[in-house]
Every structure is written in structure tokens, then in C-alpha cells.
Design a protein around this motif. Structure first.
Motif, PDB file in Angstrom:
ATOM      1  N   ASP A 155       0.853  -1.181   0.085  1.00  0.00           N
ATOM      2  CA  ASP A 155       0.249   0.075  -0.112  1.00  0.00           C
ATOM      3  C   ASP A 155       1.062   1.385   0.065  1.00  0.00           C
ATOM      4  O   ASP A 155       0.333   2.236   0.045  1.00  0.00           O
ATOM      5  CB  ASP A 155      -1.162   0.191   1.254  1.00  0.00           C
ATOM      6  N   ASP A 156       2.099   1.134  -0.023  1.00  0.00           N
ATOM      7  CA  ASP A 156       2.956   2.283  -0.087  1.00  0.00           C
ATOM      8  C   ASP A 156       3.343   2.608  -1.653  1.00  0.00           C
ATOM      9  O   ASP A 156       4.217   3.647  -1.704  1.00  0.00           O
ATOM     10  CB  ASP A 156       4.480   2.112   0.467  1.00  0.00           C
ATOM     11  N   PHE A 157       3.163   1.716  -2.522  1.00  0.00           N
ATOM     12  CA  PHE A 157       3.140   1.945  -4.036  1.00  0.00           C
ATOM     13  C   PHE A 157       3.125   3.358  -4.772  1.00  0.00           C
ATOM     14  O   PHE A 157       4.041   4.038  -4.981  1.00  0.00           O
ATOM     15  CB  PHE A 157       2.400   1.148  -4.868  1.00  0.00           C
ATOM     16  N   ASP A 158       1.904   4.055  -4.326  1.00  0.00           N
ATOM     17  CA  ASP A 158       1.609   5.334  -5.069  1.00  0.00           C
ATOM     18  C   ASP A 158       2.593   6.397  -4.496  1.00  0.00           C
ATOM     19  O   ASP A 158       3.143   7.135  -5.198  1.00  0.00           O
ATOM     20  CB  ASP A 158       0.086   5.710  -4.577  1.00  0.00           C
ATOM     21  N   THR A 159       2.677   6.474  -3.029  1.00  0.00           N
ATOM     22  CA  THR A 159       3.670   7.414  -2.370  1.00  0.00           C
ATOM     23  C   THR A 159       4.930   7.334  -2.987  1.00  0.00           C
ATOM     24  O   THR A 159       5.666   8.123  -3.369  1.00  0.00           O
ATOM     25  CB  THR A 159       3.647   7.295  -1.056  1.00  0.00           C
ATOM     26  N   ALA A 164       9.735   8.837  -6.705  1.00  0.00           N
ATOM     27  CA  ALA A 164      10.745   8.701  -7.603  1.00  0.00           C
ATOM     28  C   ALA A 164      10.664   9.230  -8.791  1.00  0.00           C
ATOM     29  O   ALA A 164      11.552   9.803  -9.269  1.00  0.00           O
ATOM     30  CB  ALA A 164      10.452   6.967  -7.818  1.00  0.00           C
ATOM     31  N   VAL A 165       9.341   9.778  -9.239  1.00  0.00           N
ATOM     32  CA  VAL A 165       9.060  10.581 -10.389  1.00  0.00           C
ATOM     33  C   VAL A 165       9.660  11.905 -10.141  1.00  0.00           C
ATOM     34  O   VAL A 165      10.446  12.538 -10.872  1.00  0.00           O
ATOM     35  CB  VAL A 165       7.547  10.604 -10.865  1.00  0.00           C
ATOM     36  N   LEU A 186       9.292   3.834 -14.334  1.00  0.00           N
ATOM     37  CA  LEU A 186       9.556   3.395 -13.108  1.00  0.00           C
ATOM     38  C   LEU A 186       8.767   2.323 -12.449  1.00  0.00           C
ATOM     39  O   LEU A 186       9.185   1.556 -11.506  1.00  0.00           O
ATOM     40  CB  LEU A 186       9.487   4.615 -12.225  1.00  0.00           C
ATOM     41  N   ALA A 187       7.444   2.261 -12.645  1.00  0.00           N
ATOM     42  CA  ALA A 187       6.695   1.459 -11.921  1.00  0.00           C
ATOM     43  C   ALA A 187       6.823   0.209 -11.876  1.00  0.00           C
ATOM     44  O   ALA A 187       6.602  -0.533 -10.771  1.00  0.00           O
ATOM     45  CB  ALA A 187       4.951   1.695 -12.425  1.00  0.00           C
ATOM     46  N   PRO A 188       6.920  -0.723 -13.162  1.00  0.00           N
ATOM     47  CA  PRO A 188       7.175  -2.098 -13.059  1.00  0.00           C
ATOM     48  C   PRO A 188       8.189  -2.670 -11.955  1.00  0.00           C
ATOM     49  O   PRO A 188       7.924  -3.490 -11.249  1.00  0.00           O
ATOM     50  CB  PRO A 188       7.581  -2.496 -14.627  1.00  0.00           C
ATOM     51  N   ALA A 189       9.350  -1.972 -11.817  1.00  0.00           N
ATOM     52  CA  ALA A 189      10.229  -2.458 -11.065  1.00  0.00           C
ATOM     53  C   ALA A 189       9.925  -2.353  -9.614  1.00  0.00           C
ATOM     54  O   ALA A 189      10.251  -3.202  -8.660  1.00  0.00           O
ATOM     55  CB  ALA A 189      11.835  -1.598 -11.092  1.00  0.00           C
ATOM     56  N   LEU A 190       9.190  -1.138  -9.077  1.00  0.00           N
ATOM     57  CA  LEU A 190       8.637  -0.812  -8.053  1.00  0.00           C
ATOM     58  C   LEU A 190       7.446  -2.248  -7.553  1.00  0.00           C
ATOM     59  O   LEU A 190       7.438  -2.473  -6.493  1.00  0.00           O
ATOM     60  CB  LEU A 190       7.978   0.531  -7.756  1.00  0.00           C
ATOM     61  N   GLU A 191       6.748  -2.199  -8.616  1.00  0.00           N
ATOM     62  CA  GLU A 191       5.728  -3.227  -8.404  1.00  0.00           C
ATOM     63  C   GLU A 191       6.179  -4.506  -8.000  1.00  0.00           C
ATOM     64  O   GLU A 191       5.961  -5.469  -7.186  1.00  0.00           O
ATOM     65  CB  GLU A 191       4.728  -3.351  -9.641  1.00  0.00           C
ATOM     66  N   ARG A 192       7.532  -4.818  -8.755  1.00  0.00           N
ATOM     67  CA  ARG A 192       7.899  -6.156  -8.483  1.00  0.00           C
ATOM     68  C   ARG A 192       8.512  -6.289  -7.135  1.00  0.00           C
ATOM     69  O   ARG A 192       8.587  -7.275  -6.643  1.00  0.00           O
ATOM     70  CB  ARG A 192       9.143  -6.485  -9.671  1.00  0.00           C
TER      71      ARG A 192
END
Length: 309
Positions: A155-159, A164-165, A186-192
Motif C-alpha cells: 500500500d506504499d506504492f503510490d507514495t 521516484a518521479v 519506473l512503476a514495474p520495478a517498484l511493483e516487482r
């Protein structure tokens, strides 16, 4: 592509004398176009040029031009003169090319080779990124007051992505290009990372608010691997990205966060840690040296590629 044995032996000996921490110099790339030159005394030097093209959805666009021409030099013990004549030959080779605005010429070279640096500067190349290493175990650092460090949750993903952006946009001013689709890249690496039970993604909180994060990975440098061309053999902790909210930079958050990251990497058996930073970034170029990192390889670049002198 085969390089003459005497030249390659001199090349390897030069790397070993420049920096004892460098791995044994790698052979020439198999694929590429050859560029040859000679010093005033007739000593032959050579290089291999590889071209890399990145599409609009390719992650390397976060740190790279879309159209890259990279030179792999082999100058033996000829020093500044050898690198200079090889870069002149590369410049002449570039006359047959038609690179666009989003292009670059790149040379990745040992950071401690002052003789080569002179030639790079003379030909318009600037130090755009450095691979820096921190050998050994954890060293305690004073904690910033009121800071708690924890592993990230899904649940920290959006923040984390928004932070990062924001950092990518800042770096776009001082180093790599700004990419309008940075969030998508940037999103895929953070999601993984967040999909793992214990993600290598640490958060520093102050007043129950996420104020900084560090994203890492495990990398093994083993004989024959691509990593072995850059790092001594061993198990390395890789620090991929570290971000602090703009209004809180300089308050000790990054130092406290990295103290935890280094401690956990060391506890899990890391032989050392490494990362890439931008020497032209006035924040990271100071911060990482204070954390015990020192440059091993520097990427010298000119944008666009046609600006090579």
C-alpha cells in the motif's frame, strides 16, 4: 572482435596498475565496428563501437539517450596520446553517421585513469554517471532524530512512485534527460519489489510520514557473468535508487536510512555494496562519498552524439 594479443595484454596491465580493485579487463565485444588509430610513434590503438537503440517504452531511457554509440577503447600503455588519437578517429568515423538530438557517444572507463580523463575532456565528453563501490561491512552512523525505518508494503506504492518521479524530474535538470513517461518506466520495478514477502525497499518515516526510501537488489559477480566485467567476484548489495523529499534533504534522513540498508546487506552476507550516481548532481555527488562510496567506473558522455569533438 579479436584484439591483437600484445595490445590486449598491455590493456589488461594498464587496468591492473590504475586501480587494484578493478576486475580483470574484459576482452573486446564480439559485435561492433572497429576503429583504428596510431600514435606519433606508430603505436597502434583500437576500439570497438556498439550502437544501442531504445524505444519509448524501454526502461534504459531513464538514464540513457535513445540512440547510443558506445566506444570500447584498447589503448595499451599509450596514455593520453593513445586515447586522444582514438577519439579523433572515432570523431572521423562519426562523420558518416546521422545521429538525432536524442543521441549520445559514451565511453565507460576506470575512474582513476587521470591520463584518459584529459583526453575525454578535450573531446567534449563529460562524466555523466559513476559506478561507485563501498567495500567491507556495516559502520554505524548517528541516527536522525525522530526517524523510523521499515520495509515497504504494497500500500506504499503510490507514495513511493510519486517520490521516484519527483527525483527523476530533478535529475533531468543536472544529468540524464527528462522523460515525460517516467512514471510508466519506473512503476514495474517498484511493483516487482513490493510483490515480494520481504522487499528490498526500505522507507524512512518522520512524524508517521514517508520521507525517504531506498530500493535495492542482490547482484552476484561470478566468472563469465556480465557483472564480473565491472565488479570483483562476490555477492553484492545493489542500491538502485534513494529518494528524499525535497524539503527534508540535508536533515540526516538519507544517512539514517542507508545505515539500516548497509547493516542489513552486511548481515545477509554482502561482500560490499555498489550503486550508480551522477557526478553532475550536486546532491548525490557529495552524499555518497560521505557514505563511504568511491567511484570505480565513470561513464563519459556527450549529447547529442554529433557534439563529439
Amino acid at each position: 572482435m579479436e584484439i591483437e594479443k600484445t595490445l590486449f595484454d598491455a590493456h589488461r596491465a594498464r587496468f591492473a596498475s590504475i586501480d587494484g580493485f578493478l576486475p580483470e579487463a574484459a576482452p573486446a565485444p564480439v559485435v561492433g565496428e572497429r576503429v583504428d588509430a596510431a600514435t606519433a610513434a606508430g603505436v597502434q590503438v583500437t576500439g570497438v563501437v556498439q550502437r544501442q537503440l531504445h524505444g519509448p517504452d524501454d526502461v534504459p531511457l531513464l538514464w540513457s539517450a535513445a540512440d547510443v554509440r558506445q566506444l570500447f577503447p584498447f589503448i595499451g600503455n599509450t596514455g593520453t596520446e593513445g586515447m586522444d588519437v582514438l577519439l579523433r578517429a572515432w570523431r572521423a568515423w562519426m562523420d558518416a553517421e546521422s545521429p538525432g538530438e536524442d543521441s549520445s557517444c559514451v565511453v565507460n572507463w576506470p575512474s582513476r585513469d587521470a591520463e584518459a580523463i584529459r583526453a575525454f575532456l578535450d573531446h567534449g565528453l563529460v562524466p555523466m554517471s559513476a559506478l561507485a563501490v563501498r567495500a567491507g561491512g556495516h559502520r554505524d552512523a548517528p541516527d536522525a532524530e525522530g526517524v523510523a525505518v521499515r520495509r515497504a508494503r504494497r500500500d506504499d506504492f503510490d507514495t513511493v512512485l510519486a517520490m521516484a518521479v519527483s527525483t527523476h524530474d530533478y535529475i533531468g535538470q543536472v544529468a540524464t534527460r527528462h522523460r515525460p513517461n517516467a512514471a510508466e518506466l519506473l512503476a514495474p520495478a517498484l511493483e516487482r519489489a513490493l510483490d515480494k514477502d520481504l522487499p528490498l525497499l526500505w522507507l524512512a518515516e518522520r512524524d508517521a510520514r514517508i520521507a525517504a526510501f531506498a530500493h535495492g537488489a542482490w547482484i552476484t559477480s561470478s566468472p563469465g557473468s556480465a557483472e564480473a566485467e565491472l565488479l570483483p567476484h562476490g555477492r553484492w548489495g545493489y542500491v538502485n535508487n534513494v529518494v528524499t523529499l525535497p524539503g527534508l534533504r540535508g536533515s540526516g534522513l538519507g544517512r539514517t536510512l542507508m545505515s539500516v540498508v548497509h547493516k542489513e546487506f552486511a548481515a545477509d552476507g554482502a561482500d560490499g555494496t555498489y550503486l550508480y550516481y551522477n557526478p553532475t548532481n550536486p546532491l548525490s555527488s557529495v552524499f555518497w562519498h560521505r557514505q563511504g562510496y568511491r567511484p570505480l567506473w565513470t561513464s563519459w558522455e556527450v549529447h547529442p552524439a554529433s557534439a563529439l569533438r
